[in-house]
Design a protein around this motif. Structure first.
Motif, PDB file in Angstrom:
ATOM      1  N   UNK A  25       0.850  -1.180   0.000  1.00 43.57           N
ATOM      2  CA  UNK A  25       0.000   0.000   0.000  1.00 43.57           C
ATOM      3  C   UNK A  25       0.893   1.240   0.000  1.00 43.57           C
ATOM      4  N   UNK A  26       0.686   2.118  -0.984  1.00 47.39           N
ATOM      5  CA  UNK A  26       1.480   3.331  -1.123  1.00 47.39           C
ATOM      6  C   UNK A  26       0.542   4.521  -0.972  1.00 47.39           C
ATOM      7  N   UNK A  27       0.988   5.519  -0.206  1.00 45.98           N
ATOM      8  CA  UNK A  27       0.171   6.692   0.084  1.00 45.98           C
ATOM      9  C   UNK A  27       0.739   7.925  -0.604  1.00 45.98           C
ATOM     10  N   UNK A  28      -0.145   8.693  -1.209  1.00 47.16           N
ATOM     11  CA  UNK A  28       0.234   9.973  -1.796  1.00 47.16           C
ATOM     12  C   UNK A  28       0.517  10.939  -0.655  1.00 47.16           C
ATOM     13  N   UNK A  29       1.736  11.510  -0.618  1.00 45.64           N
ATOM     14  CA  UNK A  29       2.133  12.393   0.477  1.00 45.64           C
ATOM     15  C   UNK A  29       1.288  13.659   0.538  1.00 45.64           C
ATOM     16  N   UNK A  30       0.772  14.095  -0.592  1.00 51.14           N
ATOM     17  CA  UNK A  30       0.005  15.337  -0.628  1.00 51.14           C
ATOM     18  C   UNK A  30      -1.471  15.152  -0.309  1.00 51.14           C
ATOM     19  N   UNK A  31      -2.076  14.115  -0.890  1.00 49.21           N
ATOM     20  CA  UNK A  31      -3.519  13.933  -0.709  1.00 49.21           C
ATOM     21  C   UNK A  31      -3.874  13.009   0.441  1.00 49.21           C
ATOM     22  N   UNK A  32      -2.945  12.140   0.837  1.00 47.88           N
ATOM     23  CA  UNK A  32      -3.226  11.156   1.876  1.00 47.88           C
ATOM     24  C   UNK A  32      -3.971   9.931   1.367  1.00 47.88           C
ATOM     25  N   UNK A  33      -4.290   9.896   0.068  1.00 39.86           N
ATOM     26  CA  UNK A  33      -4.980   8.745  -0.520  1.00 39.86           C
ATOM     27  C   UNK A  33      -3.981   7.619  -0.769  1.00 39.86           C
ATOM     28  N   UNK A  34      -4.456   6.379  -0.643  1.00 40.82           N
ATOM     29  CA  UNK A  34      -3.595   5.205  -0.798  1.00 40.82           C
ATOM     30  C   UNK A  34      -4.106   4.284  -1.889  1.00 40.82           C
TER      31      UNK A  34
END
Length: 87
Positions: A25-34
């Motif tokens: 699982x990888x999370x977008x640092x800006x949006x917080x979406x994974x």
């Protein structure tokens, strides 16, 4: 994907080291979406974000071409990951 991007990705996919054995699982640092990525997708995404973090774009056209090839490869392999992490 253009021919130059395809050639670049063929080379990168042979050279990139894949460390993960299962999906991550990888999370977008800006949006917080994974989003879940396969081990190969993680390797490509990590390489691509490394190019950004090291700010190689101003130094050599080669790195910008590699970034674009990675971006298009992720879009083709996993459109959901592209929209979550890159778009």
């Amino acid at each position: 994907m253009r021919a130059t991007e395809k050639t670049t990705m063929e080379y990168l996919l042979k050279e990139l080291k894949i460390y993960d054995l299962e999906d991550v699982e990888v999370t977008n640092k800006l949006s917080g979406r994974s989003v879940m990525l396969t081990p190969q997708e993680v390797a490509v995404y990590d390489y691509m974000t490394g190019l950004i973090d090291l700010n190689f774009f101003g130094h050599q056209e080669k790195y910008y071409q590699e970034y674009e090839a990675c971006k298009m490869w992720i879009l083709e392999q996993n459109p959901q990951a592209y929209s979550t992490l890159i778009d």
